[in-house]
Design an enzyme around this catalytic site. Structure first.
Site, PDB file in Angstrom:
ATOM      1  N   LYS A   4      -7.857   1.863 -11.451  1.00 24.21           N
ATOM      2  CA  LYS A   4      -6.532   1.612 -12.027  1.00 24.21           C
ATOM      3  C   LYS A   4      -6.631   0.931 -13.389  1.00 24.21           C
ATOM      4  CE  LYS A   4      -5.092  -0.964  -8.533  1.00 24.21           C
ATOM      5  NZ  LYS A   4      -6.243  -0.975  -7.621  1.00 24.21           N
ATOM      6  N   ARG A  32       2.068  -4.790  -4.567  1.00 23.69           N
ATOM      7  CA  ARG A  32       1.003  -4.734  -3.571  1.00 23.69           C
ATOM      8  C   ARG A  32       1.527  -4.982  -2.167  1.00 23.69           C
ATOM      9  NH1 ARG A  32      -3.601  -6.137  -7.079  1.00 23.69           N
ATOM     10  NH2 ARG A  32      -5.554  -6.085  -5.938  1.00 23.69           N
ATOM     11  N   ARG A  72     -19.539  -3.209 -10.668  1.00 28.31           N
ATOM     12  CA  ARG A  72     -18.586  -3.512 -11.742  1.00 28.31           C
ATOM     13  C   ARG A  72     -18.968  -4.812 -12.446  1.00 28.31           C
ATOM     14  NH1 ARG A  72     -12.208  -3.476 -10.694  1.00 28.31           N
ATOM     15  NH2 ARG A  72     -12.592  -5.175  -9.220  1.00 28.31           N
ATOM     16  N   ARG A 129     -17.086 -10.265 -11.109  1.00 25.46           N
ATOM     17  CA  ARG A 129     -15.984 -10.992 -10.483  1.00 25.46           C
ATOM     18  C   ARG A 129     -16.435 -11.547  -9.134  1.00 25.46           C
ATOM     19  NH1 ARG A 129     -10.741  -7.097 -10.917  1.00 25.46           N
ATOM     20  NH2 ARG A 129     -10.444  -8.044  -8.873  1.00 25.46           N
ATOM     21  N   ARG A 143     -10.959  -7.316   1.005  1.00 30.00           N
ATOM     22  CA  ARG A 143      -9.922  -6.780   0.107  1.00 30.00           C
ATOM     23  C   ARG A 143      -9.487  -5.385   0.558  1.00 30.00           C
ATOM     24  NH1 ARG A 143     -12.755  -6.954  -5.309  1.00 30.00           N
ATOM     25  NH2 ARG A 143     -10.844  -6.117  -6.194  1.00 30.00           N
TER      26      ARG A 143
HETATM   27  P1  AMP Z   1      -6.962  -6.968  -9.082  1.00 31.23           P
HETATM   28  O1  AMP Z   1      -7.548  -7.332 -10.399  1.00 31.23           O
HETATM   29  O2  AMP Z   1      -5.736  -6.119  -9.166  1.00 31.23           O
HETATM   30  O3  AMP Z   1      -7.990  -6.404  -8.115  1.00 31.23           O
HETATM   31  O4  AMP Z   1      -6.456  -8.349  -8.431  1.00 31.23           O
HETATM   32  C1  AMP Z   1      -7.374  -9.387  -8.139  1.00 31.23           C
HETATM   33  C2  AMP Z   1      -6.766 -10.362  -7.155  1.00 31.23           C
HETATM   34  O5  AMP Z   1      -5.606 -10.981  -7.728  1.00 31.23           O
HETATM   35  C3  AMP Z   1      -6.288  -9.775  -5.834  1.00 31.23           C
HETATM   36  O6  AMP Z   1      -7.330  -9.624  -4.893  1.00 31.23           O
HETATM   37  C4  AMP Z   1      -5.261 -10.829  -5.402  1.00 31.23           C
HETATM   38  O7  AMP Z   1      -5.889 -11.989  -4.916  1.00 31.23           O
HETATM   39  C5  AMP Z   1      -4.607 -11.179  -6.730  1.00 31.23           C
HETATM   40  N1  AMP Z   1      -3.492 -10.273  -7.035  1.00 31.23           N
HETATM   41  C6  AMP Z   1      -3.401  -9.376  -8.045  1.00 31.23           C
HETATM   42  N2  AMP Z   1      -2.239  -8.712  -8.019  1.00 31.23           N
HETATM   43  C7  AMP Z   1      -1.569  -9.194  -6.956  1.00 31.23           C
HETATM   44  C8  AMP Z   1      -0.310  -8.894  -6.373  1.00 31.23           C
HETATM   45  N3  AMP Z   1       0.483  -7.938  -6.884  1.00 31.23           N
HETATM   46  N4  AMP Z   1       0.072  -9.602  -5.276  1.00 31.23           N
HETATM   47  C9  AMP Z   1      -0.712 -10.556  -4.751  1.00 31.23           C
HETATM   48  N5  AMP Z   1      -1.918 -10.882  -5.235  1.00 31.23           N
HETATM   49  C10 AMP Z   1      -2.355 -10.204  -6.334  1.00 31.23           C
END
Ligand code: AMP
Length: 224
Positions: free
Chosen positions: A21, A96, A135, A168, A179
């Site tokens: 994404k 989400r 990554r 990360r 996750r």
């Molecule tokens: P991402 O970079 O999209 O994989 O997001 C990394 C982390 O940020 C996720 O595993 C959540 O802990 C938090 N996070 C990101 N977007 C959301 C969301 N829309 N709702 C809740 N937690 C989020």
């Protein structure tokens, strides 16, 4: 692919962690005339800067769980109130949960707009695990690499800004499994929210970033 196509689009890029994404959103901003809005990037920035939100979110993000809906939806509503995203945006990592999808609908309705299309990127689970394990990202500018699929020119250094690449914390293998479970339990139900409104289009996320980008463009243009 760097000309705006047929005017800006309000696009949600959807899919499990690791389907691409962020990579796609970054690459498609110009084409769709729409800025990339990533809640993950916004939360990581808040954590880095030690803001009150960052302090609240830190442990949750590191465990790979979801930050409470109210906090994330408030962050997004504030971002969507800015003028650069009035006509279009590419949302990545939000909504989400079904609650967040409702919050997004309400925030946009309040401005007389709505999501145009939701692209669901699909990648087989084994490939997702490999993508996340390899990554690496640049904490300075946000550029994303992969040790095998998209290595930087100089080992561990960002091509764009020379920053030192890091992994990360939530890409550690045990956190990744959690996750993916969170995705299945809390995020996958959002698909039905959009499918029932006729906004969802499934796109094959396998192959090179360019191949996937071409499929996304075709799918979005076909729908408007
Ligand atoms: P991402 O970079 O999209 O994989 O997001 C990394 C982390 O940020 C996720 O595993 C959540 O802990 C938090 N996070 C990101 N977007 C959301 C969301 N829309 N709702 C809740 N937690 C989020």
């Amino acid at each position: 692919m760097d000309e705006p196509s047929r005017g800006p689009v309000r696009l949600v890029l959807f899919g499990a962690p690791g389907v691409g994404k962020g990579t796609q959103a970054q690459g498609l901003q110009k084409w769709f005339g729409a800025p990339h809005v990533s809640t993950g990037d916004m939360l990581r920035a808040a954590i880095r800067e030690g803001t009150p939100l960052g302090k609240q979110a830190r442990a949750v993000v590191e465990r790979g769980e979801l930050v409470p809906d109210a906090l994330v939806s408030a962050l997004v509503a504030e971002r969507l109130a800015q003028p650069d995203v009035r006509e279009g945006f590419i949302l990545d990592g939000y909504p989400r949960t079904v609650r967040q999808a409702d919050d997004l609908d309400a925030a946009l309705k309040g401005r007389g707009s709505a999501v145009d299309v939701v692209v669901n990127l699909e990648v087989p689970p084994a490939e997702i695990v490999e993508r996340l394990a390899g990554r690496r990202s640049c904490p300075a500018c946000g550029a994303v690499y992969h040790v095998r699929l998209k290595p930087p020119k100089a080992a561990d250094l960002c091509d764009a800004c020379g920053g030192r690449l890091t992994q990360r914390l939530d890409d550690a293998p045990d956190v990744v499994q959690g996750r993916l479970r969170v995705y299945e339990a809390q995020t996958a139900p959002v698909l039905e929210h959009y499918r029932s409104r006729g906004l969802l289009v499934d796109v094959d996320g396998r192959g090179t970033p360019d191949e996937v980008a071409a499929r996304i463009v075709e799918a979005v243009e076909r729908r408007r």
